[in-house]
Design a protein around this motif. Structure first.
Motif, PDB file in Angstrom:
ATOM      1  N   HIS A   1       3.526   4.101  22.002  1.00 23.10           N
ATOM      2  CA  HIS A   1       4.588   4.776  21.256  1.00 23.10           C
ATOM      3  C   HIS A   1       4.833   4.051  19.930  1.00 23.10           C
ATOM      4  CE1 HIS A   1       8.936   6.626  21.599  1.00 23.10           C
ATOM      5  NE2 HIS A   1       8.434   6.766  20.393  1.00 23.10           N
ATOM      6  N   TYR A   2       4.954   2.732  20.015  1.00 30.04           N
ATOM      7  CA  TYR A   2       5.172   1.909  18.823  1.00 30.04           C
ATOM      8  C   TYR A   2       4.029   2.085  17.813  1.00 30.04           C
ATOM      9  CZ  TYR A   2       5.126  -2.254  15.911  1.00 30.04           C
ATOM     10  OH  TYR A   2       5.062  -3.112  14.835  1.00 30.04           O
ATOM     11  N   THR A   3       2.782   2.001  18.263  1.00 32.34           N
ATOM     12  CA  THR A   3       1.649   2.096  17.329  1.00 32.34           C
ATOM     13  C   THR A   3       1.520   3.505  16.748  1.00 32.34           C
ATOM     14  OG1 THR A   3       0.064   2.418  19.141  1.00 32.34           O
ATOM     15  CG2 THR A   3       0.335   0.178  18.289  1.00 32.34           C
ATOM     16  N   ALA A   4       1.943   4.525  17.499  1.00 35.22           N
ATOM     17  CA  ALA A   4       1.923   5.882  16.948  1.00 35.22           C
ATOM     18  C   ALA A   4       2.902   5.997  15.785  1.00 35.22           C
ATOM     19  CB  ALA A   4       2.260   6.903  18.032  1.00 35.22           C
ATOM     20  N   ILE A   5       4.076   5.401  15.949  1.00 38.21           N
ATOM     21  CA  ILE A   5       5.058   5.403  14.851  1.00 38.21           C
ATOM     22  C   ILE A   5       4.517   4.600  13.672  1.00 38.21           C
ATOM     23  CG2 ILE A   5       7.374   4.678  14.137  1.00 38.21           C
ATOM     24  CD1 ILE A   5       8.250   5.082  17.076  1.00 38.21           C
ATOM     25  N   LEU A   6       3.953   3.433  13.964  1.00 37.48           N
ATOM     26  CA  LEU A   6       3.384   2.589  12.911  1.00 37.48           C
ATOM     27  C   LEU A   6       2.292   3.325  12.143  1.00 37.48           C
ATOM     28  CD1 LEU A   6       2.959  -0.122  11.442  1.00 37.48           C
ATOM     29  CD2 LEU A   6       1.513  -0.817  13.370  1.00 37.48           C
ATOM     30  N   ASP A   7       1.363   3.941  12.858  1.00 39.15           N
ATOM     31  CA  ASP A   7       0.270   4.672  12.204  1.00 39.15           C
ATOM     32  C   ASP A   7       0.803   5.800  11.326  1.00 39.15           C
ATOM     33  OD1 ASP A   7      -1.520   3.009  13.487  1.00 39.15           O
ATOM     34  OD2 ASP A   7      -2.075   4.481  15.027  1.00 39.15           O
ATOM     35  N   GLU A   8       1.817   6.496  11.819  1.00 44.23           N
ATOM     36  CA  GLU A   8       2.403   7.596  11.050  1.00 44.23           C
ATOM     37  C   GLU A   8       3.100   7.064   9.791  1.00 44.23           C
ATOM     38  OE1 GLU A   8       2.605  11.703  10.681  1.00 44.23           O
ATOM     39  OE2 GLU A   8       1.534  10.512  12.161  1.00 44.23           O
ATOM     40  N   ASN A   9       3.791   5.924   9.902  1.00 45.40           N
ATOM     41  CA  ASN A   9       4.446   5.311   8.738  1.00 45.40           C
ATOM     42  C   ASN A   9       3.418   4.887   7.690  1.00 45.40           C
ATOM     43  OD1 ASN A   9       6.897   5.626  10.008  1.00 45.40           O
ATOM     44  ND2 ASN A   9       7.210   3.457  10.437  1.00 45.40           N
ATOM     45  N   VAL A  10       2.321   4.294   8.131  1.00 45.17           N
ATOM     46  CA  VAL A  10       1.273   3.859   7.210  1.00 45.17           C
ATOM     47  C   VAL A  10       0.628   5.069   6.543  1.00 45.17           C
ATOM     48  CG1 VAL A  10      -1.008   2.761   7.070  1.00 45.17           C
ATOM     49  CG2 VAL A  10       0.829   1.650   8.343  1.00 45.17           C
ATOM     50  N   LYS A  11       0.364   6.115   7.328  1.00 47.52           N
ATOM     51  CA  LYS A  11      -0.235   7.332   6.773  1.00 47.52           C
ATOM     52  C   LYS A  11       0.672   7.937   5.702  1.00 47.52           C
ATOM     53  CE  LYS A  11      -1.830  10.215   9.810  1.00 47.52           C
ATOM     54  NZ  LYS A  11      -1.953  11.312  10.800  1.00 47.52           N
ATOM     55  N   ALA A  12       1.981   7.972   5.973  1.00 50.58           N
ATOM     56  CA  ALA A  12       2.944   8.520   5.006  1.00 50.58           C
ATOM     57  C   ALA A  12       3.004   7.658   3.747  1.00 50.58           C
ATOM     58  CB  ALA A  12       4.324   8.629   5.641  1.00 50.58           C
ATOM     59  N   ALA A  13       2.973   6.338   3.909  1.00 54.26           N
ATOM     60  CA  ALA A  13       3.007   5.436   2.749  1.00 54.26           C
ATOM     61  C   ALA A  13       1.748   5.602   1.909  1.00 54.26           C
ATOM     62  CB  ALA A  13       3.158   3.985   3.211  1.00 54.26           C
ATOM     63  N   LYS A  14       0.609   5.753   2.548  1.00 53.63           N
ATOM     64  CA  LYS A  14      -0.640   5.965   1.808  1.00 53.63           C
ATOM     65  C   LYS A  14      -0.605   7.284   1.056  1.00 53.63           C
ATOM     66  CE  LYS A  14      -3.798   3.138   4.538  1.00 53.63           C
ATOM     67  NZ  LYS A  14      -4.971   3.130   5.446  1.00 53.63           N
ATOM     68  N   ALA A  15      -0.112   8.331   1.706  1.00 51.59           N
ATOM     69  CA  ALA A  15      -0.037   9.645   1.066  1.00 51.59           C
ATOM     70  C   ALA A  15       0.893   9.627  -0.143  1.00 51.59           C
ATOM     71  CB  ALA A  15       0.425  10.698   2.069  1.00 51.59           C
ATOM     72  N   ALA A  16       1.940   8.800  -0.073  1.00 51.05           N
ATOM     73  CA  ALA A  16       2.907   8.706  -1.172  1.00 51.05           C
ATOM     74  C   ALA A  16       2.481   7.687  -2.229  1.00 51.05           C
ATOM     75  CB  ALA A  16       4.282   8.344  -0.627  1.00 51.05           C
ATOM     76  N   GLY A  17       1.358   6.992  -1.985  1.00 51.79           N
ATOM     77  CA  GLY A  17       0.890   5.990  -2.940  1.00 51.79           C
ATOM     78  C   GLY A  17       1.695   4.700  -2.909  1.00 51.79           C
ATOM     79  N   ARG A  18       2.412   4.442  -1.809  1.00 58.80           N
ATOM     80  CA  ARG A  18       3.242   3.246  -1.694  1.00 58.80           C
ATOM     81  C   ARG A  18       2.647   2.183  -0.786  1.00 58.80           C
ATOM     82  NH1 ARG A  18       7.216   4.279   1.425  1.00 58.80           N
ATOM     83  NH2 ARG A  18       6.651   6.371   1.987  1.00 58.80           N
ATOM     84  N   TYR A  19       1.517   2.458  -0.163  1.00 60.85           N
ATOM     85  CA  TYR A  19       0.952   1.517   0.803  1.00 60.85           C
ATOM     86  C   TYR A  19       0.365   0.304   0.097  1.00 60.85           C
ATOM     87  CZ  TYR A  19      -1.616  -0.363   4.735  1.00 60.85           C
ATOM     88  OH  TYR A  19      -2.082  -1.186   5.725  1.00 60.85           O
ATOM     89  N   ASP A  20       0.713  -0.874   0.602  1.00 61.17           N
ATOM     90  CA  ASP A  20       0.211  -2.126   0.040  1.00 61.17           C
ATOM     91  C   ASP A  20      -0.767  -2.730   1.040  1.00 61.17           C
ATOM     92  OD1 ASP A  20      -0.226  -4.553  -1.185  1.00 61.17           O
ATOM     93  OD2 ASP A  20       1.775  -5.341  -0.782  1.00 61.17           O
ATOM     94  N   ASP A  21      -2.036  -2.819   0.647  1.00 57.69           N
ATOM     95  CA  ASP A  21      -3.066  -3.379   1.525  1.00 57.69           C
ATOM     96  C   ASP A  21      -2.963  -4.884   1.657  1.00 57.69           C
ATOM     97  OD1 ASP A  21      -4.360  -1.029   2.204  1.00 57.69           O
ATOM     98  OD2 ASP A  21      -5.627  -1.067   0.423  1.00 57.69           O
ATOM     99  N   GLY A  22      -2.162  -5.516   0.827  1.00 58.09           N
ATOM    100  CA  GLY A  22      -2.087  -6.978   0.846  1.00 58.09           C
ATOM    101  C   GLY A  22      -3.263  -7.562   0.079  1.00 58.09           C
ATOM    102  N   VAL A  23      -3.712  -8.724   0.498  1.00 58.90           N
ATOM    103  CA  VAL A  23      -4.823  -9.394  -0.165  1.00 58.90           C
ATOM    104  C   VAL A  23      -6.121  -8.710   0.236  1.00 58.90           C
ATOM    105  CG1 VAL A  23      -6.069 -11.559  -0.413  1.00 58.90           C
ATOM    106  CG2 VAL A  23      -3.585 -11.571  -0.172  1.00 58.90           C
ATOM    107  N   VAL A  24      -6.934  -8.357  -0.752  1.00 58.17           N
ATOM    108  CA  VAL A  24      -8.205  -7.689  -0.504  1.00 58.17           C
ATOM    109  C   VAL A  24      -9.318  -8.542  -1.115  1.00 58.17           C
ATOM    110  CG1 VAL A  24      -9.548  -5.595  -0.938  1.00 58.17           C
ATOM    111  CG2 VAL A  24      -7.095  -5.434  -0.589  1.00 58.17           C
ATOM    112  N   ASP A  25     -10.361  -8.781  -0.347  1.00 58.48           N
ATOM    113  CA  ASP A  25     -11.536  -9.489  -0.861  1.00 58.48           C
ATOM    114  C   ASP A  25     -12.365  -8.560  -1.719  1.00 58.48           C
ATOM    115  OD1 ASP A  25     -10.898 -11.820   0.482  1.00 58.48           O
ATOM    116  OD2 ASP A  25     -12.163 -11.359   2.215  1.00 58.48           O
TER     117      ASP A  25
END
Length: 138
Positions: free
Chosen positions: A108-132
């Motif tokens: 249940h928790y990971t489903a909410i998390l995945d949905e939040n990340v998907k929404a942030a990516k769609a809105a252009g607000r998702y931060d990947d953090g440090v990327v190599d």
């Protein structure tokens, strides 16, 4: 940890202790803090799929039963009423529950998390953090 080919494994995709993870935890806790109200609301599809509820005539009853069982398990584990409940502490307390309930609440928790990340990516607000960034020359 180093892999067999000498490359460091990247486990950052499995890090749930992030701002999105904390927001998902807050959303999850809110479901169980008001069980009577939330049991009367049909859960969204991503939650139903994650915890194995089918859209049948028994959906509302099964959802209500899940909320009651999960609320009781979370209360028994001491999750409610904790100040500054972190994802790390939540996951630790989750281990004090029966395995079936651990798995269902975590799904249940990971489903909410995945949905939040998907929404942030769609809105252009998702931060990947440090990327190599690999390159051949500078």
């Amino acid at each position: 940890r180093r892999g067999a080919d000498g490359q460091q494994e990247n486990l950052s995709a499995f890090d749930v202790d992030t701002e999105y993870g904390q927001a998902a935890l807050t959303d999850l806790i809110e479901v169980f803090e008001n069980p009577i109200h939330n049991a009367s609301i049909v859960p969204p599809g991503h939650i139903r799929r994650a915890i194995g509820l089918r859209a049948t005539h028994e959906l509302q009853q099964k959802w209500s039963e899940y909320i009651d069982e999960a609320e009781e398990a979370m209360a028994s584990a001491g999750i409610f009423g904790m100040e500054n409940l972190s994802v790390r502490r939540f996951l630790n307390r989750l281990l004090g529950m029966p395995v079936r309930m651990q798995n269902t609440i975590f799904q249940h928790y990971t489903a909410i998390l995945d949905e939040n990340v998907k929404a942030a990516k769609a809105a252009g607000r998702y931060d990947d953090g440090v990327v190599d960034i690999r390159g051949e020359s500078v």
